[in-house]
Each structure stands twice: as C-alpha cells, then as structure tokens.
Design an enzyme around this catalytic site. Structure first.
Site, PDB file in Angstrom:
ATOM      1  N   ASP A 103     -83.719 -16.246  54.097  1.00 38.04           N
ATOM      2  CA  ASP A 103     -84.129 -16.159  55.503  1.00 38.04           C
ATOM      3  C   ASP A 103     -84.553 -17.496  56.108  1.00 38.04           C
ATOM      4  O   ASP A 103     -85.247 -17.514  57.108  1.00 38.04           O
ATOM      5  CB  ASP A 103     -85.272 -15.141  55.643  1.00 38.04           C
ATOM      6  CG  ASP A 103     -86.527 -15.582  54.919  1.00 38.04           C
ATOM      7  OD1 ASP A 103     -86.452 -16.539  54.138  1.00 38.04           O
ATOM      8  OD2 ASP A 103     -87.575 -14.971  55.143  1.00 38.04           O
ATOM      9  N   GLU A 104     -84.176 -18.605  55.501  1.00 36.52           N
ATOM     10  CA  GLU A 104     -84.580 -19.879  56.087  1.00 36.52           C
ATOM     11  C   GLU A 104     -83.597 -20.988  55.764  1.00 36.52           C
ATOM     12  O   GLU A 104     -82.882 -20.938  54.761  1.00 36.52           O
ATOM     13  CB  GLU A 104     -85.966 -20.277  55.590  1.00 36.52           C
ATOM     14  CG  GLU A 104     -86.040 -20.442  54.096  1.00 36.52           C
ATOM     15  CD  GLU A 104     -87.444 -20.843  53.649  1.00 36.52           C
ATOM     16  OE1 GLU A 104     -87.659 -22.039  53.419  1.00 36.52           O
ATOM     17  OE2 GLU A 104     -88.301 -19.948  53.554  1.00 36.52           O
TER      18      GLU A 104
END
Length: 393
Positions: A103-104
């Site tokens: 998620d990053e």
DNA sequence: TCTGGGGTCCTAGGACCC
DNA sequence: TCTGGGGTCCTAGGACCC
C-alpha cells in the site's frame, strides 16, 4: 537535489472492503481473521476512534466496540488494487517508482517538477487521481529524500499532504516522539528513553552522539543523519525476486498431536513450494520455526549443498527438523521458510524427478514418515541429488 | 613447545517494517 | 477469551580453510 514523494494508502485493506460493500462505509470495520486468536490487519477510521489499531487481538477490539464489523481478508483483491495504484502513477506521472509494500511507494518526481508543476501540485494531482479512479484515500509526504518523505506521509492521515523541507525539520520532525521515527522500533525506543532521549530532536542533537553510539548498533550514525534531515534519495526500481518464502500458522489450540502437526507441515510446505515454483526459484536453506505456548520462538534450519525445488526433498528435511527438535514439544505456531534462493536457470536437476509421490497420500506417508523423516539427513539429501544428476547424464 | 589471523559459510536469534 | 503473518536485514559464534 531530488524531489521524492512517499504515497501511502490510508487503511488500505479496510478501505478496499468498504468499496466492495458500501454498507460498511459508516460502520466501524476491521479486516481480520475470525478465530479467537486472530488480530486486526486493518481498521477503518470509525473503528480507530474506538481505540482499535492494527495488530490488536480481535477479542480486545470487540471489547472496545460492541458493534464492530469483522471482515475476513481478500488478499487477491488487495493485490489487484495495489497494482492499479502503482500503474496509475506510472502511466500518468512517472515510472520512477520504488514499491515500498502493498500500500505504499516512493516516487522520484525530480524530472517532472517545473515552474508550473511544483511538488505540492503534483502530490495533490496524484492524491486526487487515486481518489477519483480507485476511490481510495492516500497521504503523501514530500521531501528531498526517502526518509523525510515517509515521515511526511505519516504526519497527517488521512488525506494529508506534508512537505518536510530542510528548514521545516525543527518544527515538523524534531518535536515528534522517537516512537514515530522510522527504523527506531520498540526495543530501541525503550532503551533510548531510559537514557533521556525522548524526541527525534534528541537523536539529532550532537551532544547525544556518544550515547547513541553506545546504545544502538552500528547503524546509530544512520539514525543520527536521518534525524538531521539526511538520508538516501536513490530509489530502487528493480522488481527483484524474493529473498525468502515462508508460511506459518497459529493453531486454534496449542497442540502436541503428531498427526495434526504433520498435516499442518504438509500444508505449509505445499504452499511454500508452490510459491517457489511460481517464482521459478530454487532453495538450499530450509527452516522450520515454532512458537511455544509461552511465546518463545525457535528456528531450526538446514543448508544443503545443492539448490532444489523438489517437494519430497523439502518436506523430508522439514519433517526431519521437526522430529529431531520438537517432536515432544507443545506448539502454538509452526512455520516453514525457504531461503538462499536462486533463479532456476541454474537448475541442473529436473524438479519433477522426485515428484512421483506428490498428491499421493499413501506413498507420501510411507516416504515421509518411515524413510525420509528417519533417514534424510544432509548426506542423504546430497546422495539423492547425486543420483539425480547421474540419471540425467 | 601450545598455539596467529583472515576469510567464508552456516545457524540461531532478534529488530524492524507493513 | 490472550496477543497474526508476510517479509528484510543484521549480528554473534562456531566450523572450517588457508
């Protein structure tokens, strides 16, 4: 001077679940397993208002919020969203992207910054695009290196955009607790606090250099430089293959039942070997890890002389590690990990050679219990490979 | 006699991230 | 009611080689 941004999707798993089921939107939800031993993987902001956090045991979360909705995870879906999010940035902005986790990511926007397009505008456009195209909120940090960019994306959630330029360090970085500092975890933070170091500004202080050197490992200088605004601005664009592949599972109840443990070992080993083959890799270090009811963890590993990806050899080694070390132990968790991985273009042995027994329970049991578990040792494994090589000649 | 020093690999454990 | 699971990187000690 580079411009680096760090993009972090807010409550990623929980947000994806909200997109699937709009009913969740105004309710406190967590993504988690449903057993009594599960913990929270992701919580939406309504749940967080109850004091619920990631890694909190699910029974504790339910105590904090009686109306909590527990959603079981859909990892394939999260993977899809993760790929979409990266693809969007690379198609519309730049493909100078380092994937941080599911998620990053870091994005080097140096080449697309100009008078009209300042870093903060670019960050705003990316945030808007991810909301419009995927329905997900993200927080973005902007700085001249990766450390400050990531500290920036953590600064304000959800939907924050935070710059940490050099001159903003005393105001935005130094007042923060060392608990918030990247790469300073609980162990180091506790140690530092005992010696009067509480804030990131204390780590940055030259007067504390001696204390840092004494308390932290030899990376103390990296932490000192980070706190003073230094750090790497070089992104790693390579999508390299994994360094290890592991699978572990906590039993619903602690157990010392051989059949139950053996079934779990079979399941876990099948899973890691499947992944190994999927990545077209081979291993030569096979590890078994267990956790006992008192939460102590033990690892046993064996490195063999050849790289293999053969299920029967690997399960034989795992079973041997188990029987030699833990056959009389009550276990809470068991796990299998493969490491020392290489791409199997170096493969010398047909991986199918010994797979006759796969999916054949009768034979499998015969081999695993009577022969392999008792007889496979380093030498035996080596002998099998030698025979395999001879057959191929 | 009673013992160097450098290098590599393996094992086990631990800190840290998400 | 007790505390997941996926990883990466580092370190220390011992074995072994030259």
């Amino acid at each position: 001077m580079k411009y680096i941004i760090h993009v972090d999707i807010n409550s990623f798993f929980a947000s994806v679940e909200e997109l699937q089921n709009p009913n969740y939107k105004n309710k406190p939800i967590v993504v988690s397993g449903y057993t009594k031993r599960s913990v929270v993987a992701s919580a939406n902001y309504i749940a967080r208002n109850y004091g619920i956090n990631a890694a909190m045991p699910i029974f504790m979360a339910k105590n904090l919020c009686r109306s909590l909705v527990v959603v079981t995870p859909h990892f394939n879906l999260y993977e899809e969203y993760s790929e979409k999010f990266i693809r969007l940035i690379s198609e519309k902005f730049t493909n100078n992207i380092e994937i941080g986790s599911i998620d990053e990511c870091y994005v080097d926007i140096t080449n697309i910054v100009n008078k009209k397009n300042q870093p903060i505008n670019i960050a705003y456009q990316i945030q808007k695009m991810i909301k419009a195209k995927l329905g997900l909120n993200c927080s973005i940090g902007i700085a001249n290196n990766k450390f400050l960019a990531k500290m920036g994306s953590d600064y304000k959630k959800p939907l924050g955009i935070t710059t940490i330029w050099k001159n903003e360090i005393p105001n935005k970085l130094w007042p923060q607790s060392i608990d918030n500092m990247l790469w300073i975890g609980k162990a180091s933070a506790d140690l530092l606090k005992k010696h009067g170091i509480y804030r990131i500004g204390d780590i940055a202080n030259e007067k504390n250099k001696k204390v840092l050197e004494k308390l932290l490992d030899k990376n103390w200088l990296v932490h000192y430089q980070h706190a003073n605004g230094g750090g790497s601005d070089t992104l790693d664009y390579s999508k390299s293959f994994p360094k290890s592949i592991g699978n572990s599972e906590t039993f619903l109840n602690d157990t010392c039942d051989f059949d139950e443990i053996k079934d779990k070992i079979v399941e876990l080993t099948h899973s890691v070997v499947r992944q190994l083959k999927y990545h077209r890799l081979q291993t030569k270090t096979i590890s078994l890890k267990v956790k006992t009811p008192d939460f102590k963890q033990y690892n046993k590993s064996l490195t063999i002389e050849h790289y293999i990806d053969n299920y029967n050899l690997i399960i034989g080694i795992v079973m041997r590690l188990f029987q030699e070390n833990f056959s009389q132990t009550t276990l809470r968790l068991i796990g299998v990990t493969l490491s020392s991985l290489v791409q199997n273009k170096e493969l010398k042995i047909s991986s199918e050679l010994f797979d006759d027994y796969r999916n054949n329970d009768e034979n499998f049991n015969k081999v695993s219990e009577r022969e392999i578990a008792e007889k496979i040792n380093k030498k035996f494994a080596k002998d099998i490979i030698t025979i395999a090589e001879d057959k191929l000649k």
